[in-house]
Design a protein around this motif. Structure first.
Motif, mmCIF file in Angstrom:
data_model
loop_
_atom_site.group_PDB
_atom_site.id
_atom_site.type_symbol
_atom_site.label_atom_id
_atom_site.label_comp_id
_atom_site.label_asym_id
_atom_site.label_seq_id
_atom_site.Cartn_x
_atom_site.Cartn_y
_atom_site.Cartn_z
ATOM 1 N N PHE A 61 14.266 8.767 5.444
ATOM 2 C CA PHE A 61 13.048 9.515 5.105
ATOM 3 C C PHE A 61 12.002 8.571 4.508
ATOM 4 C CE2 PHE A 61 10.378 11.966 2.206
ATOM 5 C CZ PHE A 61 9.986 13.038 2.998
ATOM 6 N N LEU A 62 12.438 7.711 3.580
ATOM 7 C CA LEU A 62 11.495 6.767 2.976
ATOM 8 C C LEU A 62 11.100 5.669 3.960
ATOM 9 C CD1 LEU A 62 12.628 6.518 -0.742
ATOM 10 C CD2 LEU A 62 10.894 7.960 0.306
ATOM 11 N N GLU A 63 12.003 5.294 4.856
ATOM 12 C CA GLU A 63 11.638 4.343 5.907
ATOM 13 C C GLU A 63 10.531 4.939 6.773
ATOM 14 O OE1 GLU A 63 15.432 3.799 7.782
ATOM 15 O OE2 GLU A 63 15.997 2.156 6.428
ATOM 16 N N HIS A 64 10.653 6.229 7.096
ATOM 17 C CA HIS A 64 9.630 6.906 7.893
ATOM 18 C C HIS A 64 8.308 6.972 7.121
ATOM 19 C CE1 HIS A 64 7.904 9.561 10.866
ATOM 20 N NE2 HIS A 64 7.607 10.421 9.913
ATOM 21 N N TYR A 95 -2.547 3.530 8.397
ATOM 22 C CA TYR A 95 -3.588 2.886 7.616
ATOM 23 C C TYR A 95 -3.706 1.390 7.859
ATOM 24 C CZ TYR A 95 -3.720 7.206 4.928
ATOM 25 O OH TYR A 95 -3.845 8.511 4.549
ATOM 26 N N GLY A 96 -2.675 0.751 8.319
ATOM 27 C CA GLY A 96 -2.692 -0.701 8.479
ATOM 28 C C GLY A 96 -2.051 -1.375 7.277
ATOM 29 N N ALA A 97 -1.411 -2.474 7.527
ATOM 30 C CA ALA A 97 -0.632 -3.157 6.494
ATOM 31 C C ALA A 97 -1.456 -3.615 5.295
ATOM 32 C CB ALA A 97 0.101 -4.344 7.104
ATOM 33 N N ASP A 155 -5.987 2.097 0.926
ATOM 34 C CA ASP A 155 -5.771 3.532 0.725
ATOM 35 C C ASP A 155 -4.317 3.917 0.486
ATOM 36 O OD1 ASP A 155 -8.467 4.103 0.832
ATOM 37 O OD2 ASP A 155 -8.443 4.625 2.959
ATOM 38 N N PRO A 156 -3.368 3.403 1.256
ATOM 39 C CA PRO A 156 -1.987 3.848 1.030
ATOM 40 C C PRO A 156 -1.274 3.121 -0.106
ATOM 41 C CG PRO A 156 -2.034 2.363 2.870
ATOM 42 C CD PRO A 156 -3.473 2.593 2.461
ATOM 43 N N LEU A 157 -1.926 2.162 -0.732
ATOM 44 C CA LEU A 157 -1.240 1.383 -1.767
ATOM 45 C C LEU A 157 -0.810 2.217 -2.963
ATOM 46 C CD1 LEU A 157 -3.065 -2.059 -1.793
ATOM 47 C CD2 LEU A 157 -0.815 -1.485 -0.862
ATOM 48 N N VAL A 159 4.765 5.418 8.356
ATOM 49 C CA VAL A 159 3.533 6.203 8.462
ATOM 50 C C VAL A 159 2.414 5.556 7.653
ATOM 51 C CG1 VAL A 159 2.465 8.414 7.816
ATOM 52 C CG2 VAL A 159 4.661 8.382 9.004
ATOM 53 N N LEU A 160 2.734 5.123 6.439
ATOM 54 C CA LEU A 160 1.705 4.496 5.604
ATOM 55 C C LEU A 160 1.104 3.270 6.283
ATOM 56 C CD1 LEU A 160 3.312 4.706 2.053
ATOM 57 C CD2 LEU A 160 1.348 5.999 2.909
ATOM 58 N N TYR A 161 1.932 2.458 6.886
ATOM 59 C CA TYR A 161 1.427 1.223 7.482
ATOM 60 C C TYR A 161 0.907 1.405 8.894
ATOM 61 C CZ TYR A 161 3.011 -0.916 3.259
ATOM 62 O OH TYR A 161 3.159 -1.229 1.942
#
Length: 163
Positions: free
Chosen positions: A54-57, A66-68, A72-74, A61-63
């Motif tokens: 679940f956390l891998e997913h 949004y891109g590495a 925003d996802p930080l 999704v975050l990366y």
């Protein structure tokens, strides 16, 4: 992905170990990590947990979305992924929650596990009892606006939430 259902209250032993519900362990069994991943909920006095996939997913999704190197996802990555703990089951299906996490949720002699589908929560039993009553009151109104089974998304209001 694992599916977590039902509510269980388990005793925390003298060494601080608590048994993860058998049905949760069975749901996690196919995972490459035999344990759970937990993190502090961002708004409620509980922990959220799931199998590691679940956390891998979430990380994917975050990366991917949004891109590495997007800022925003930080905050989400820092608050959830950075503060999560992978906790392996012992031979009897027990875990030992990190002291800071136990203190955050106020667990002492019992812990309540609540299945929420793809993830679950861990609460101090007294705090969960109050939360459950609040959620039941909210659910009686919200259930009427859920999309019908088979549709992936329901109508959205102008703020982007469910209408």
């Amino acid at each position: 992905m694992a599916l977590f259902l039902s509510t269980f209250e388990n005793k925390v032993d003298k060494k601080g170990r608590v048994s993860v519900p058998a049905s949760f362990r069975t749901a996690i069994a196919p995972s490459h990590f035999q344990g759970i991943a937990v993190y502090q909920h961002l708004e409620l006095p509980c922990l959220e947990g799931a199998d590691v996939s679940f956390l891998e997913h979430l990380s994917d999704v975050l990366y991917e979305d949004y891109g590495a190197f997007d800022i925003d996802p930080l905050s989400v990555a820092t608050a959830i992924l950075g503060d999560s703990a992978q906790i392996a089951f012992d031979s009897e299906g027990r875990i030992m929650l990190p002291a800071a996490m136990k203190a955050f949720i106020g667990v002492t002699d019992h812990a309540t596990f609540i299945g929420l589908g793809r993830k679950f929560q861990i609460w101090a039993p007294d705090k969960f009892a109050a939360h459950r009553e609040e959620q039941r009151a909210l659910a009686s109104d919200k259930v009427k606006s859920l999309p019908p089974f088979g549709s992936r998304r329901g109508p959205r209001d102008e703020a982007g939430g469910r209408s």
